[in-house]
Motif scaffolding. Structure first.
Motif, PDB file in Angstrom:
ATOM      1  N   LEU A 150      -5.233  -7.086 -10.771  1.00 28.90           N
ATOM      2  CA  LEU A 150      -4.741  -7.342  -9.419  1.00 28.90           C
ATOM      3  C   LEU A 150      -5.652  -6.678  -8.384  1.00 28.90           C
ATOM      4  O   LEU A 150      -5.998  -7.285  -7.361  1.00 28.90           O
ATOM      5  CB  LEU A 150      -3.303  -6.826  -9.283  1.00 28.90           C
ATOM      6  CG  LEU A 150      -2.615  -7.086  -7.936  1.00 28.90           C
ATOM      7  CD1 LEU A 150      -2.438  -8.584  -7.699  1.00 28.90           C
ATOM      8  CD2 LEU A 150      -1.260  -6.369  -7.885  1.00 28.90           C
ATOM      9  N   ALA A 151      -6.053  -5.457  -8.667  1.00 30.13           N
ATOM     10  CA  ALA A 151      -6.935  -4.742  -7.736  1.00 30.13           C
ATOM     11  C   ALA A 151      -8.289  -5.432  -7.614  1.00 30.13           C
ATOM     12  O   ALA A 151      -8.921  -5.382  -6.548  1.00 30.13           O
ATOM     13  CB  ALA A 151      -7.116  -3.299  -8.199  1.00 30.13           C
ATOM     14  N   ASN A 152      -8.718  -6.108  -8.670  1.00 28.56           N
ATOM     15  CA  ASN A 152     -10.002  -6.811  -8.658  1.00 28.56           C
ATOM     16  C   ASN A 152      -9.914  -8.211  -8.064  1.00 28.56           C
ATOM     17  O   ASN A 152     -10.927  -8.915  -7.985  1.00 28.56           O
ATOM     18  CB  ASN A 152     -10.559  -6.899 -10.084  1.00 28.56           C
ATOM     19  CG  ASN A 152     -10.950  -5.547 -10.639  1.00 28.56           C
ATOM     20  OD1 ASN A 152     -11.270  -4.635  -9.882  1.00 28.56           O
ATOM     21  ND2 ASN A 152     -10.915  -5.411 -11.953  1.00 28.56           N
ATOM     22  N   GLY A 153      -8.701  -8.618  -7.665  1.00 31.38           N
ATOM     23  CA  GLY A 153      -8.525  -9.930  -7.059  1.00 31.38           C
ATOM     24  C   GLY A 153      -8.576 -11.090  -8.031  1.00 31.38           C
ATOM     25  O   GLY A 153      -8.805 -12.236  -7.619  1.00 31.38           O
ATOM     26  N   SER A 154      -8.330 -10.831  -9.322  1.00 30.33           N
ATOM     27  CA  SER A 154      -8.424 -11.899 -10.314  1.00 30.33           C
ATOM     28  C   SER A 154      -7.069 -12.416 -10.776  1.00 30.33           C
ATOM     29  O   SER A 154      -6.964 -13.039 -11.832  1.00 30.33           O
ATOM     30  CB  SER A 154      -9.216 -11.408 -11.537  1.00 30.33           C
ATOM     31  OG  SER A 154      -8.622 -10.239 -12.087  1.00 30.33           O
ATOM     32  N   VAL A 155      -6.032 -12.179  -9.960  1.00 29.58           N
ATOM     33  CA  VAL A 155      -4.683 -12.638 -10.297  1.00 29.58           C
ATOM     34  C   VAL A 155      -4.305 -13.793  -9.384  1.00 29.58           C
ATOM     35  O   VAL A 155      -4.436 -13.696  -8.157  1.00 29.58           O
ATOM     36  CB  VAL A 155      -3.654 -11.489 -10.159  1.00 29.58           C
ATOM     37  CG1 VAL A 155      -2.234 -12.015 -10.367  1.00 29.58           C
ATOM     38  CG2 VAL A 155      -3.974 -10.385 -11.146  1.00 29.58           C
ATOM     39  N   ALA A 156      -3.850 -14.886  -9.964  1.00 25.27           N
ATOM     40  CA  ALA A 156      -3.468 -16.063  -9.187  1.00 25.27           C
ATOM     41  C   ALA A 156      -2.182 -15.786  -8.407  1.00 25.27           C
ATOM     42  O   ALA A 156      -1.336 -14.994  -8.852  1.00 25.27           O
ATOM     43  CB  ALA A 156      -3.271 -17.262 -10.109  1.00 25.27           C
ATOM     44  N   PRO A 157      -2.007 -16.425  -7.252  1.00 31.67           N
ATOM     45  CA  PRO A 157      -0.764 -16.245  -6.498  1.00 31.67           C
ATOM     46  C   PRO A 157       0.414 -16.839  -7.259  1.00 31.67           C
ATOM     47  O   PRO A 157       0.240 -17.744  -8.083  1.00 31.67           O
ATOM     48  CB  PRO A 157      -1.034 -16.997  -5.191  1.00 31.67           C
ATOM     49  CG  PRO A 157      -2.096 -17.984  -5.528  1.00 31.67           C
ATOM     50  CD  PRO A 157      -2.944 -17.336  -6.572  1.00 31.67           C
ATOM     51  N   PRO A 158       1.631 -16.372  -6.991  1.00 32.34           N
ATOM     52  CA  PRO A 158       2.807 -16.884  -7.707  1.00 32.34           C
ATOM     53  C   PRO A 158       3.168 -18.292  -7.237  1.00 32.34           C
ATOM     54  O   PRO A 158       2.755 -18.719  -6.151  1.00 32.34           O
ATOM     55  CB  PRO A 158       3.904 -15.878  -7.337  1.00 32.34           C
ATOM     56  CG  PRO A 158       3.489 -15.368  -5.982  1.00 32.34           C
ATOM     57  CD  PRO A 158       1.987 -15.315  -6.020  1.00 32.34           C
ATOM     58  N   PRO A 159       3.927 -19.040  -8.042  1.00 34.41           N
ATOM     59  CA  PRO A 159       4.377 -20.371  -7.629  1.00 34.41           C
ATOM     60  C   PRO A 159       5.277 -20.292  -6.395  1.00 34.41           C
ATOM     61  O   PRO A 159       5.811 -19.227  -6.056  1.00 34.41           O
ATOM     62  CB  PRO A 159       5.152 -20.876  -8.848  1.00 34.41           C
ATOM     63  CG  PRO A 159       4.751 -19.986  -9.979  1.00 34.41           C
ATOM     64  CD  PRO A 159       4.405 -18.667  -9.377  1.00 34.41           C
ATOM     65  N   ALA A 160       5.473 -21.417  -5.750  1.00 34.89           N
ATOM     66  CA  ALA A 160       6.354 -21.473  -4.583  1.00 34.89           C
ATOM     67  C   ALA A 160       7.755 -21.013  -4.955  1.00 34.89           C
ATOM     68  O   ALA A 160       8.274 -21.351  -6.024  1.00 34.89           O
ATOM     69  CB  ALA A 160       6.388 -22.898  -4.039  1.00 34.89           C
ATOM     70  N   GLY A 161       8.337 -20.225  -4.071  1.00 36.49           N
ATOM     71  CA  GLY A 161       9.690 -19.719  -4.310  1.00 36.49           C
ATOM     72  C   GLY A 161       9.748 -18.506  -5.205  1.00 36.49           C
ATOM     73  O   GLY A 161      10.835 -18.017  -5.509  1.00 36.49           O
ATOM     74  N   LYS A 162       8.578 -18.028  -5.656  1.00 38.65           N
ATOM     75  CA  LYS A 162       8.537 -16.855  -6.522  1.00 38.65           C
ATOM     76  C   LYS A 162       7.731 -15.741  -5.848  1.00 38.65           C
ATOM     77  O   LYS A 162       6.918 -15.994  -4.961  1.00 38.65           O
ATOM     78  CB  LYS A 162       7.869 -17.202  -7.862  1.00 38.65           C
ATOM     79  CG  LYS A 162       8.604 -18.252  -8.695  1.00 38.65           C
ATOM     80  CD  LYS A 162       9.870 -17.689  -9.299  1.00 38.65           C
ATOM     81  CE  LYS A 162      10.536 -18.666 -10.250  1.00 38.65           C
ATOM     82  NZ  LYS A 162       9.792 -18.812 -11.525  1.00 38.65           N
ATOM     83  N   LEU A 163       7.994 -14.527  -6.272  1.00 40.91           N
ATOM     84  CA  LEU A 163       7.243 -13.370  -5.817  1.00 40.91           C
ATOM     85  C   LEU A 163       6.566 -12.724  -7.014  1.00 40.91           C
ATOM     86  O   LEU A 163       7.065 -12.796  -8.139  1.00 40.91           O
ATOM     87  CB  LEU A 163       8.169 -12.350  -5.144  1.00 40.91           C
ATOM     88  CG  LEU A 163       8.857 -12.789  -3.848  1.00 40.91           C
ATOM     89  CD1 LEU A 163       9.884 -11.739  -3.427  1.00 40.91           C
ATOM     90  CD2 LEU A 163       7.828 -13.004  -2.747  1.00 40.91           C
ATOM     91  N   LEU A 164       5.440 -12.103  -6.756  1.00 41.33           N
ATOM     92  CA  LEU A 164       4.701 -11.428  -7.815  1.00 41.33           C
ATOM     93  C   LEU A 164       5.106  -9.967  -7.895  1.00 41.33           C
ATOM     94  O   LEU A 164       5.167  -9.278  -6.875  1.00 41.33           O
ATOM     95  CB  LEU A 164       3.200 -11.522  -7.545  1.00 41.33           C
ATOM     96  CG  LEU A 164       2.282 -10.868  -8.580  1.00 41.33           C
ATOM     97  CD1 LEU A 164       2.352 -11.614  -9.908  1.00 41.33           C
ATOM     98  CD2 LEU A 164       0.847 -10.816  -8.071  1.00 41.33           C
ATOM     99  N   ASP A 165       5.402  -9.525  -9.101  1.00 45.06           N
ATOM    100  CA  ASP A 165       5.607  -8.093  -9.333  1.00 45.06           C
ATOM    101  C   ASP A 165       4.226  -7.460  -9.447  1.00 45.06           C
ATOM    102  O   ASP A 165       3.481  -7.750 -10.393  1.00 45.06           O
ATOM    103  CB  ASP A 165       6.401  -7.886 -10.627  1.00 45.06           C
ATOM    104  CG  ASP A 165       6.783  -6.433 -10.876  1.00 45.06           C
ATOM    105  OD1 ASP A 165       5.970  -5.543 -10.546  1.00 45.06           O
ATOM    106  OD2 ASP A 165       7.865  -6.176 -11.425  1.00 45.06           O
ATOM    107  N   PRO A 166       3.835  -6.590  -8.489  1.00 45.72           N
ATOM    108  CA  PRO A 166       2.471  -6.040  -8.486  1.00 45.72           C
ATOM    109  C   PRO A 166       2.235  -4.969  -9.538  1.00 45.72           C
ATOM    110  O   PRO A 166       1.124  -4.469  -9.664  1.00 45.72           O
ATOM    111  CB  PRO A 166       2.349  -5.459  -7.079  1.00 45.72           C
ATOM    112  CG  PRO A 166       3.747  -5.044  -6.739  1.00 45.72           C
ATOM    113  CD  PRO A 166       4.636  -6.089  -7.355  1.00 45.72           C
ATOM    114  N   VAL A 167       3.272  -4.624 -10.280  1.00 44.13           N
ATOM    115  CA  VAL A 167       3.133  -3.613 -11.321  1.00 44.13           C
ATOM    116  C   VAL A 167       2.902  -4.256 -12.688  1.00 44.13           C
ATOM    117  O   VAL A 167       1.914  -3.974 -13.364  1.00 44.13           O
ATOM    118  CB  VAL A 167       4.359  -2.677 -11.347  1.00 44.13           C
ATOM    119  CG1 VAL A 167       4.266  -1.686 -12.515  1.00 44.13           C
ATOM    120  CG2 VAL A 167       4.489  -1.935 -10.032  1.00 44.13           C
TER     121      VAL A 167
END
Length: 208
Positions: A150-167
């Motif tokens: 995540l810190a390296n920017g290699s994580v895709a955004p979550p689908p619509a209506g969802k949130l990403l757990d950053p942990v």
């Protein structure tokens, strides 16, 4: 850290039964939907399932019938904070795993023949790779690779209506009852209070 010991009367489960039940437990506890692959890899390595055959098994009615579903005592050991938050969920998942075995064998399980104990280990009494650790340390260990991605920017955004757990990288519904924090203009969701607390330790300015 998910340590599961399944005790049963000696000779009543076959190696194939062990495989079926073990795979059912893994499939239910580590279902891939919504999990980050980096965290899943670490979680699989920290999940251990073992079977213990016990001789001389008795109940108040005597020796369990040989043609019935054998009694089981399942002990799942986790950090205490996990037990307090999700103990009931763990019990339900293990019940469903046992049901898969019973269905496959055509067994009708009598009441009182399945017991699950969820044991919570206190901070400092957890030995992560043989070193004293806390529940927070276990979370950090399981999520280290995802947080780096995540810190390296290699994580895709979550689908619509969802949130990403950053942990841990799980995607969670953005709706009523969601565990949410906002930080630096971004809205994050959390799968559990443990992940939220881990994020707050690193970002105390985040707000609900």
């Amino acid at each position: 850290m998910l340590l599961i010991e399944i005790a049963h009367p000696a000779g009543r489960l076959t190696p194939a039964d062990h495989d079926l039940l073990g795979e059912a437990v893994v499939g239910l506890f580590l279902a891939p939907e919504g999990h980050a692959e980096e965290t899943s890899v670490r979680a699989r390595g920290a999940t251990h399932i073992a079977f213990r055959e016990l001789s001389g098994w008795r109940t108040g009615h005597g020796v369990p019938a040989a043609d019935a579903a054998p009694p089981l005592i399942i002990t799942v050991t986790v950090p205490r904070s996990w037990r307090d938050e999700a103990g009931g969920t763990f019990i339900g998942l293990l019940r469903h795993a046992v049901r898969r075995l019973d269905d496959a064998r055509g067994w009708h399980r009598t009441e009182g023949s399945l017991w699950v104990r969820v044991v919570g280990v206190a901070d400092g009494d957890i030995g992560l790779d043989g070193r004293p650790a806390t529940g927070a340390d276990v979370v950090d260990f399981l999520t280290e690779d995802f947080r780096s991605a995540l810190a390296n920017g290699s994580v895709a955004p979550p689908p619509a209506g969802k949130l990403l757990d950053p942990v841990c990288g799980m995607t969670v519904p953005d709706g009523r009852g969601a565990i949410v924090l906002e930080h630096d203009g971004r809205r994050w969701g959390f799968c559990a209070a443990g992940c939220r607390d881990a994020y707050l330790r690193e970002h105390p300015a985040a707000v609900a």
